[in-house]
Each structure stands twice: as C-alpha cells, then as structure tokens.
Design a protein around this motif. Structure first.
Motif, PDB file in Angstrom:
ATOM      1  N   MET A   1     -19.699   7.794 -20.718  1.00 24.84           N
ATOM      2  CA  MET A   1     -19.989   7.274 -21.954  1.00 24.84           C
ATOM      3  C   MET A   1     -21.242   7.123 -22.356  1.00 24.84           C
ATOM      4  O   MET A   1     -21.964   6.535 -21.737  1.00 24.84           O
ATOM      5  N   LYS A   2     -21.796   7.700 -23.578  1.00 30.66           N
ATOM      6  CA  LYS A   2     -23.182   7.401 -24.017  1.00 30.66           C
ATOM      7  C   LYS A   2     -23.015   6.640 -25.257  1.00 30.66           C
ATOM      8  O   LYS A   2     -22.076   6.776 -25.920  1.00 30.66           O
ATOM      9  N   GLU A   3     -24.312   6.186 -25.755  1.00 32.35           N
ATOM     10  CA  GLU A   3     -24.345   5.558 -26.962  1.00 32.35           C
ATOM     11  C   GLU A   3     -25.629   6.347 -27.851  1.00 32.35           C
ATOM     12  O   GLU A   3     -26.569   6.847 -27.308  1.00 32.35           O
ATOM     13  N   PHE A   4     -25.430   6.307 -29.255  1.00 28.62           N
ATOM     14  CA  PHE A   4     -26.504   7.141 -29.970  1.00 28.62           C
ATOM     15  C   PHE A   4     -26.822   6.147 -31.158  1.00 28.62           C
ATOM     16  O   PHE A   4     -25.827   5.711 -31.801  1.00 28.62           O
ATOM     17  N   THR A   5     -28.005   5.550 -31.290  1.00 29.03           N
ATOM     18  CA  THR A   5     -28.485   5.157 -32.301  1.00 29.03           C
ATOM     19  C   THR A   5     -29.808   5.704 -32.982  1.00 29.03           C
ATOM     20  O   THR A   5     -30.357   6.418 -32.518  1.00 29.03           O
ATOM     21  N   TYR A   6     -29.535   5.588 -34.518  1.00 33.12           N
ATOM     22  CA  TYR A   6     -30.586   6.370 -35.483  1.00 33.12           C
ATOM     23  C   TYR A   6     -30.501   5.585 -36.563  1.00 33.12           C
ATOM     24  O   TYR A   6     -29.967   5.321 -36.955  1.00 33.12           O
ATOM     25  N   GLN A   7     -32.000   5.658 -37.129  1.00 34.07           N
ATOM     26  CA  GLN A   7     -32.319   5.269 -38.399  1.00 34.07           C
ATOM     27  C   GLN A   7     -32.809   6.531 -39.353  1.00 34.07           C
ATOM     28  O   GLN A   7     -33.540   7.419 -38.642  1.00 34.07           O
ATOM     29  N   PHE A   8     -32.359   6.479 -40.516  1.00 31.94           N
ATOM     30  CA  PHE A   8     -32.701   7.655 -41.207  1.00 31.94           C
ATOM     31  C   PHE A   8     -32.854   7.140 -42.863  1.00 31.94           C
ATOM     32  O   PHE A   8     -32.230   6.207 -43.103  1.00 31.94           O
ATOM     33  N   THR A   9     -33.715   7.583 -43.613  1.00 35.13           N
ATOM     34  CA  THR A   9     -34.041   7.307 -44.908  1.00 35.13           C
ATOM     35  C   THR A   9     -33.695   8.377 -45.886  1.00 35.13           C
ATOM     36  O   THR A   9     -34.050   9.517 -45.640  1.00 35.13           O
ATOM     37  N   ILE A  10     -32.914   8.007 -46.926  1.00 32.18           N
ATOM     38  CA  ILE A  10     -32.719   8.915 -47.950  1.00 32.18           C
ATOM     39  C   ILE A  10     -32.954   8.340 -49.447  1.00 32.18           C
ATOM     40  O   ILE A  10     -32.831   7.174 -49.721  1.00 32.18           O
ATOM     41  N   SER A  11     -33.564   9.102 -50.206  1.00 30.82           N
ATOM     42  CA  SER A  11     -34.349   8.781 -51.669  1.00 30.82           C
ATOM     43  C   SER A  11     -32.825   8.599 -52.535  1.00 30.82           C
ATOM     44  O   SER A  11     -32.767   9.630 -53.268  1.00 30.82           O
ATOM     45  N   ALA A  12     -32.297   7.619 -52.562  1.00 26.41           N
ATOM     46  CA  ALA A  12     -30.967   7.325 -53.280  1.00 26.41           C
ATOM     47  C   ALA A  12     -30.734   6.000 -53.102  1.00 26.41           C
ATOM     48  O   ALA A  12     -31.050   5.363 -52.145  1.00 26.41           O
ATOM     49  N   SER A  13     -29.799   5.437 -54.088  1.00 25.79           N
ATOM     50  CA  SER A  13     -29.323   4.190 -53.971  1.00 25.79           C
ATOM     51  C   SER A  13     -28.428   3.837 -52.889  1.00 25.79           C
ATOM     52  O   SER A  13     -27.577   4.767 -52.541  1.00 25.79           O
ATOM     53  N   GLN A  14     -28.165   2.698 -52.504  1.00 20.00           N
ATOM     54  CA  GLN A  14     -27.017   2.267 -51.600  1.00 20.00           C
ATOM     55  C   GLN A  14     -25.573   2.671 -52.167  1.00 20.00           C
ATOM     56  O   GLN A  14     -24.833   3.461 -51.052  1.00 20.00           O
ATOM     57  N   GLU A  15     -25.477   2.835 -53.269  1.00 19.29           N
ATOM     58  CA  GLU A  15     -24.276   3.064 -53.932  1.00 19.29           C
ATOM     59  C   GLU A  15     -24.100   4.713 -53.977  1.00 19.29           C
ATOM     60  O   GLU A  15     -23.111   5.070 -53.482  1.00 19.29           O
ATOM     61  N   GLU A  16     -25.039   5.228 -54.022  1.00 16.94           N
ATOM     62  CA  GLU A  16     -24.857   6.801 -54.100  1.00 16.94           C
ATOM     63  C   GLU A  16     -24.863   7.330 -52.564  1.00 16.94           C
ATOM     64  O   GLU A  16     -23.949   8.266 -52.433  1.00 16.94           O
ATOM     65  N   VAL A  17     -25.184   6.505 -51.524  1.00 14.55           N
ATOM     66  CA  VAL A  17     -25.125   7.069 -50.297  1.00 14.55           C
ATOM     67  C   VAL A  17     -23.930   6.662 -49.829  1.00 14.55           C
ATOM     68  O   VAL A  17     -23.111   7.694 -48.926  1.00 14.55           O
ATOM     69  N   TYR A  18     -23.234   5.619 -50.160  1.00 12.71           N
ATOM     70  CA  TYR A  18     -22.159   5.169 -49.646  1.00 12.71           C
ATOM     71  C   TYR A  18     -20.879   6.345 -50.336  1.00 12.71           C
ATOM     72  O   TYR A  18     -19.982   6.421 -49.699  1.00 12.71           O
ATOM     73  N   ASN A  19     -21.028   6.373 -51.492  1.00 11.70           N
ATOM     74  CA  ASN A  19     -20.246   7.438 -52.038  1.00 11.70           C
ATOM     75  C   ASN A  19     -20.184   8.694 -51.656  1.00 11.70           C
ATOM     76  O   ASN A  19     -19.083   9.476 -51.509  1.00 11.70           O
ATOM     77  N   ALA A  20     -21.436   9.106 -51.212  1.00  9.51           N
ATOM     78  CA  ALA A  20     -21.497  10.474 -50.645  1.00  9.51           C
ATOM     79  C   ALA A  20     -20.805  10.529 -49.067  1.00  9.51           C
ATOM     80  O   ALA A  20     -20.339  11.566 -48.517  1.00  9.51           O
TER      81      ALA A  20
END
Length: 127
Positions: A1-20
């Motif tokens: 078993m393995k783990e993956f962590t990642y950070q990523f930035t999107i030019s949108a609001s938290q609400e827009e990302v959550y809804n998407a």
C-alpha cells in the motif's frame, strides 16, 4: 500500500472548486462521462463509468472532502482527503490519498494529475 500527496492551484474560488468536485452535472462536463456524486455524507459515488467509485465520508462545504475509494478486497480503506485553501484569488488544493494498492499506484497518480485535477483546472479556468 502506498500514499500520494499533492498540491495544486486553480484560478477559481473555493466555492467554484468544491462545486466542480461535488456537483454531478459539472463533473459530467469536465469528465465527459455520466457521474453519480453530491456533497452528502454517505453518498456512494461513481465517476468515469465506474472506474472510480467510493463513499463520501466527510463534506465541509467549500473547504474539505473526505472519501473512501473502493479497490475491491483491501485490508485497509483507501481514503482521499481534499482540502481547499484560499490562496489570494486562487484556491490551493491539498490532496492526500492513502492505502493505494501497489498495483494501482502509478495509474492513480497519473489519473489524479492528468485526468482529475487538470480537467477541473481546465474546466474552471477556460469556461
């Protein structure tokens, strides 16, 4: 078993990302496939014609999504945690995916980067 962590930035609001990430109609737009998803705890979801399925464990509107992803018979649940953090006008996604079966790891990592997060980014930034 393995783990993956990642950070990523999107030019949108938290609400827009959550809804998407939680609205089945929007998911169908950025995946091109029927989707079963909402932002309710206990929902059994299905994306990409069942290639990804699981259960919503914790949902904090515009901030946090915790899901169990199903991989058949596994000893430990595979848990996805997505944190949405304000970064100026953008949203930083902090992703953690635990207990990924070794045989699926490379495909899951590629899927997260190329098909999942990149598709959300393109959907929100170019439409």
């Amino acid at each position: 078993m393995k783990e993956f962590t990642y950070q990523f930035t999107i030019s949108a609001s938290q609400e827009e990302v959550y809804n998407a990430l939680t609205n089945s109609f929007q998911i169908e737009l950025w995946t091109g496939y029927p989707a079963t998803m909402n932002d309710k705890v206990g929902t059994i979801f299905s994306l990409w014609e069942g290639d990804i399925s699981g259960c919503n464990l914790e949902m904090l509107k515009d901030y946090k999504i915790v899901q169990e992803w199903f991989f058949g018979e596994t000893e430990h649940p595979s848990i996805v945690t997505i944190l949405l953090k304000k970064a100026g006008k953008d949203t930083r996604i902090e992703l953690s995916h635990t207990n990924i079966p070794d045989d699926d790891y490379e495909e899951i990592v590629e899927g997260w980067k190329e098909f999942y997060l990149n598709s959300v980014k393109n959907f929100l930034e170019f439409y």
